[in-house]
Write an enzyme that holds these catalytic residues in place. Structure first.
Site, mmCIF file in Angstrom:
data_model
loop_
_atom_site.group_PDB
_atom_site.id
_atom_site.type_symbol
_atom_site.label_atom_id
_atom_site.label_comp_id
_atom_site.label_asym_id
_atom_site.label_seq_id
_atom_site.Cartn_x
_atom_site.Cartn_y
_atom_site.Cartn_z
ATOM 1 N N SER A 202 0.817 -1.210 0.000
ATOM 2 C CA SER A 202 0.000 0.000 0.000
ATOM 3 C C SER A 202 0.857 1.269 0.000
ATOM 4 C CB SER A 202 -0.959 -0.050 1.194
ATOM 5 O OG SER A 202 -1.966 0.922 1.076
ATOM 6 N N ASP A 366 -9.489 -3.364 -5.409
ATOM 7 C CA ASP A 366 -9.173 -4.365 -4.383
ATOM 8 C C ASP A 366 -9.973 -4.145 -3.096
ATOM 9 O OD1 ASP A 366 -7.955 -2.231 -3.080
ATOM 10 O OD2 ASP A 366 -5.913 -2.986 -3.269
ATOM 11 N N HIS A 399 -7.416 -5.695 -0.580
ATOM 12 C CA HIS A 399 -6.256 -4.858 -0.257
ATOM 13 C C HIS A 399 -5.460 -5.411 0.923
ATOM 14 C CE1 HIS A 399 -4.100 -1.021 -0.462
ATOM 15 N NE2 HIS A 399 -4.158 -0.958 0.849
#
Length: 433
Positions: A202, A366, A399
């Protein structure tokens, strides 16, 4: 159903298939977490002014002999009175004269175990099952032969802080880049000079890209073998508009999002992952109310209308130029992303009340990052024949699950095995698996 062939990599130009073999000759590997992906601590000084008796006397319940306590993650944040304390202590302040961010008065913070994966495994080591973060990934890497402190390293950081565009100070974020550069060089030098593999999740991917672009290419060529970015929000996320408008509990149960909204708005790094006009365009509406529609280009007006006008100056001067900089780093890059998970795409505030949760139209991504953003560097670097890039999509992987889903972990380990193998050297093309 997810059907992914994890045993092979497709090399598009020659249409050749080969299987990557694992090897004992491992390149050192450095993990860089995303926002909220590592523990960090705080200590209160005499300058601290509590907002309530509860904050002053009872919170936190446990400190060490020097007064340090784990502020992230602390399960007491689930209780409303302590949520307010958390909001006050985590909040950042922007100084217009210094053009930089700083902690709340009387609050000192520190990140422990830099260079180790210790603080990345679990957000609360006393609640391992429900707060695990990179533990499954590290376990998988250990099976490959990686060992913490020997050829496996972690780079935790104070994820409230971000970076700023050229010409603007960012003392905490810049210090993190310097520390990350140092651990890269140390990891390489302690492993017979082998260049390192950087693996981010991320927000960590944005920091790594900035690190590579802020250092000479000769340095990268010497010290960087490969950069693997998991779920990187290259162009920001629409979900971040909810965070600024209405607050975001990030999946933590029982917490009122309005109680943490002020702290979230103050976060320098949260501004960094707002939707980029370069990626999302200047006309596409992302937030719609009865009186206005806001595109990525309209974020300054959006800030004013949600009651956060103080965010306009740092956003326009420090962050917006940064969003437009997705320069190719000239080192091999692999992006592994989730897809096919419903992700906020358009937000409707039907009565214009930003204190309420919006109605949401979903699109592909995601679950957190929109597909447009996950693929932003692919489109941005499309005409750069000198930039090695590979993009792998994992259907149905979210995610956060990309760090623990079995198929995702197998794909990540496979990719690292390929990089470590002699077969993987010299890949310099865009491919998809």
């Amino acid at each position: 159903m997810k059907v992914i062939d994890i045993s092979m990599i497709i090399v598009s130009t020659a249409m050749m298939l080969y299987t990557c073999q694992s090897t004992a000759n491992l390149h050192p590997l450095i993990l860089v977490p995303g926002a909220g992906g590592n523990q960090f601590e705080a200590r209160l000084t005499k300058e601290y002014k509590p907002t309530s008796l509860v904050c002053n006397r009872w919170y936190p319940l446990k400190k060490d002999f020097e007064g340090w306590f784990r502020i992230w993650f602390d399960p007491s944040v689930l209780l409303a009175p302590f949520t307010k304390c958390f909001n006050q202590r985590m909040k950042l302040y922007y100084d217009t004269d210094l053009d930089d961010y700083y902690n709340a008065p009387g609050v000192q913070t520190r990140v422990r175990h830099f260079g180790s994966t210790t603080s990345l495994l679990y957000l609360d080591p006393n609640l391992k099952k429900i707060t695990e973060y990179m533990a499954p990934l590290v376990n998988a890497l250990q099976q490959l032969g990686y060992r913490d402190g020997r050829n496996l390293f972690g780079a935790p950081y104070d994820f409230r802080y971000g970076l700023a565009a050229e010409g603007h100070p960012s003392h905490v974020g810049t210090k993190f880049l310097m520390d990350l550069k140092q651990v890269i060089e140390t990891a390489s030098n302690s492993n017979a000079g082998k260049p390192v593999i950087l693996l981010s999740h991320s927000l960590g991917g944005l920091f790594i890209l900035q690190l590579l672009n802020r250092n000479p290419e000769s340095w990268s060529q010497k010290y960087i073998k490969h950069f693997i970015a998991l779920s990187a929000p290259w162009g920001g996320t629409v979900e971040q508009m909810v965070t600024f408008a209405s607050g975001n509990t990030l999946g933590v149960p029982l917490v009122n999002p309005l109680l943490v909204r002020e702290e979230q708005r103050s976060s320098e790094s949260n501004m960094w992952i707002l939707p980029s006009p370069k990626v999302f365009g200047t006309t596409r509406p992302l937030v719609i109310t009865p009186n206005a529609a806001y595109s990525a280009h309209d974020i300054p007006k959006f800030f004013k209308d949600i009651g956060f006008s103080q965010g306009v100056l740092p956003y326009t001067s420090r962050i917006l130029p940064l969003l437009e900089n997705l320069t190719a780093p000239q080192v091999p890059v692999t992006c592994i992303i989730g897809s096919g998970v419903k992700t906020p795409e358009t937000l409707f505030y039907g009565d214009g009340d930003f204190d309420k949760r919006p109605e949401i139209v979903y699109g592909d991504g995601d679950g957190t990052v929109n597909m447009l953003s996950l693929l932003a560097i692919e489109s941005n670097w499309a005409n750069n024949s000198h930039q090695p890039l590979k993009v792998t999509k994992l259907q149905g992987v979210s995610h956060s699950d990309i760090l623990k889903d079995d198929i995702a972990l197998e794909k990540i380990v496979e990719e690292i095995s390929c990089i470590n193998s002699a077969n993987a050297t010299g890949i310099s093309l865009v491919s998809k698996a």
